[in-house]
Design a protein around this motif. Structure first.
Motif, short mmCIF file in Angstrom:
data_model
loop_
_atom_site.label_atom_id
_atom_site.label_comp_id
_atom_site.label_asym_id
_atom_site.label_seq_id
_atom_site.Cartn_x
_atom_site.Cartn_y
_atom_site.Cartn_z
N GLU A 52 0.83 -1.21 0.00
CA GLU A 52 0.00 0.00 0.00
C GLU A 52 0.86 1.26 0.00
OE1 GLU A 52 -2.50 -0.35 3.45
OE2 GLU A 52 -3.60 -2.05 2.63
N GLU A 53 1.82 1.32 0.88
CA GLU A 53 2.61 2.53 1.08
C GLU A 53 3.54 2.82 -0.10
OE1 GLU A 53 3.97 5.96 2.73
OE2 GLU A 53 2.41 4.73 3.64
N PHE A 54 4.20 1.78 -0.62
CA PHE A 54 5.21 1.99 -1.66
C PHE A 54 4.66 1.71 -3.06
CE2 PHE A 54 7.70 0.92 2.19
CZ PHE A 54 8.37 2.13 2.32
N HIS A 55 3.36 1.37 -3.15
CA HIS A 55 2.70 1.12 -4.43
C HIS A 55 3.44 0.05 -5.24
CE1 HIS A 55 0.32 4.61 -3.41
NE2 HIS A 55 1.44 5.29 -3.24
N VAL A 56 3.69 -1.08 -4.57
CA VAL A 56 4.36 -2.20 -5.22
C VAL A 56 3.50 -3.45 -5.00
CG1 VAL A 56 6.70 -1.28 -4.97
CG2 VAL A 56 5.75 -2.74 -3.16
N GLU A 57 3.78 -4.46 -5.81
CA GLU A 57 3.12 -5.75 -5.62
C GLU A 57 4.22 -6.75 -5.30
OE1 GLU A 57 0.69 -8.97 -8.25
OE2 GLU A 57 0.25 -6.85 -8.60
N VAL A 58 4.06 -7.45 -4.19
CA VAL A 58 5.06 -8.42 -3.76
C VAL A 58 4.60 -9.81 -4.16
CG1 VAL A 58 6.32 -9.37 -1.80
CG2 VAL A 58 5.69 -6.94 -1.80
N PRO A 59 5.21 -10.38 -5.21
CA PRO A 59 4.82 -11.72 -5.62
C PRO A 59 5.17 -12.73 -4.52
CG PRO A 59 6.19 -10.64 -7.28
CD PRO A 59 6.23 -9.80 -6.06
N GLU A 60 4.28 -13.68 -4.27
CA GLU A 60 4.49 -14.67 -3.21
C GLU A 60 5.83 -15.38 -3.34
OE1 GLU A 60 1.48 -17.48 -2.02
OE2 GLU A 60 -0.07 -16.05 -2.62
N GLU A 61 6.21 -15.69 -4.58
CA GLU A 61 7.46 -16.44 -4.78
C GLU A 61 8.70 -15.60 -4.45
OE1 GLU A 61 6.20 -14.76 -8.80
OE2 GLU A 61 5.21 -15.88 -7.23
N ASP A 62 8.53 -14.29 -4.34
CA ASP A 62 9.65 -13.41 -4.00
C ASP A 62 9.79 -13.17 -2.50
OD1 ASP A 62 10.29 -13.23 -6.65
OD2 ASP A 62 9.48 -11.21 -6.93
N VAL A 63 8.88 -13.70 -1.71
CA VAL A 63 8.95 -13.52 -0.27
C VAL A 63 9.94 -14.55 0.27
CG1 VAL A 63 7.68 -13.41 1.90
CG2 VAL A 63 6.61 -12.61 -0.20
N ASP A 64 11.21 -14.22 0.10
CA ASP A 64 12.32 -15.06 0.50
C ASP A 64 12.80 -14.62 1.88
OD1 ASP A 64 14.99 -15.99 0.85
OD2 ASP A 64 15.19 -16.24 -1.31
N PRO A 65 13.12 -15.56 2.76
CA PRO A 65 13.60 -15.16 4.09
C PRO A 65 14.80 -14.20 4.03
CG PRO A 65 13.15 -17.50 4.06
CD PRO A 65 12.98 -17.00 2.64
N ALA A 66 15.63 -14.33 3.00
CA ALA A 66 16.80 -13.45 2.89
C ALA A 66 16.39 -11.99 2.70
CB ALA A 66 17.68 -13.90 1.72
N VAL A 67 15.25 -11.76 2.05
CA VAL A 67 14.75 -10.40 1.85
C VAL A 67 14.47 -9.75 3.20
CG1 VAL A 67 12.75 -9.09 1.02
CG2 VAL A 67 13.79 -10.82 -0.43
N PHE A 68 14.03 -10.55 4.16
CA PHE A 68 13.66 -10.02 5.46
C PHE A 68 14.76 -10.27 6.51
CE2 PHE A 68 9.81 -10.72 3.09
CZ PHE A 68 9.17 -9.51 3.27
N GLY A 69 16.00 -10.36 6.03
CA GLY A 69 17.11 -10.56 6.94
C GLY A 69 17.42 -9.30 7.74
N THR A 70 17.60 -8.19 7.03
CA THR A 70 17.89 -6.91 7.67
C THR A 70 17.00 -5.84 7.08
OG1 THR A 70 19.57 -6.24 6.06
CG2 THR A 70 20.35 -7.53 7.97
N LEU A 71 16.95 -4.70 7.74
CA LEU A 71 16.19 -3.58 7.17
C LEU A 71 16.80 -3.16 5.84
CD1 LEU A 71 15.48 -1.45 10.36
CD2 LEU A 71 13.83 -2.70 8.98
N GLY A 72 18.11 -3.23 5.72
CA GLY A 72 18.77 -2.87 4.45
C GLY A 72 18.37 -3.79 3.31
#
Length: 87
Positions: A52-72
């Motif tokens: 909602e905030e960044f006007h992006v669509e996050v594909p389910e297959e891209d929700v990789d744990p590495a993406v959520f490793g750090t804020l960076g």
């Protein structure tokens, strides 16, 4: 939006939308799970707010744990999504 603005926006989203307390200062190197105490359910909620905030669509297959490793790593992921949508 530069990386610092994205970081501040993420902080606001976590504090206000997820009602989760964060340290006064957060950094790109902060680990989302270990340092900030955010759990997997909160991450799923955060994805919805990010879309909602960044006007992006996050594909389910891209929700990789590495993406959520750090804020960076999360900021880089948001930037990549935004770039892909404008391409």
């Amino acid at each position: 939006m530069n990386r610092m603005e994205v970081l501040e926006t993420l902080k606001t989203m976590i504090v206000e939308n997820l009602e989760h307390t964060l340290p006064d200062e957060i950094h790109e190197s902060d680990r989302i799970y270990e340092d900030l105490g955010i759990d997997s359910i909160m991450v799923l909620q955060l994805v919805v707010y990010m879309e909602e905030e960044f006007h992006v669509e996050v594909p389910e297959e891209d929700v990789d744990p590495a993406v959520f490793g750090t804020l960076g790593s999360l900021i880089t992921f948001i930037e990549q999504l935004q770039a892909a949508q404008t391409a």
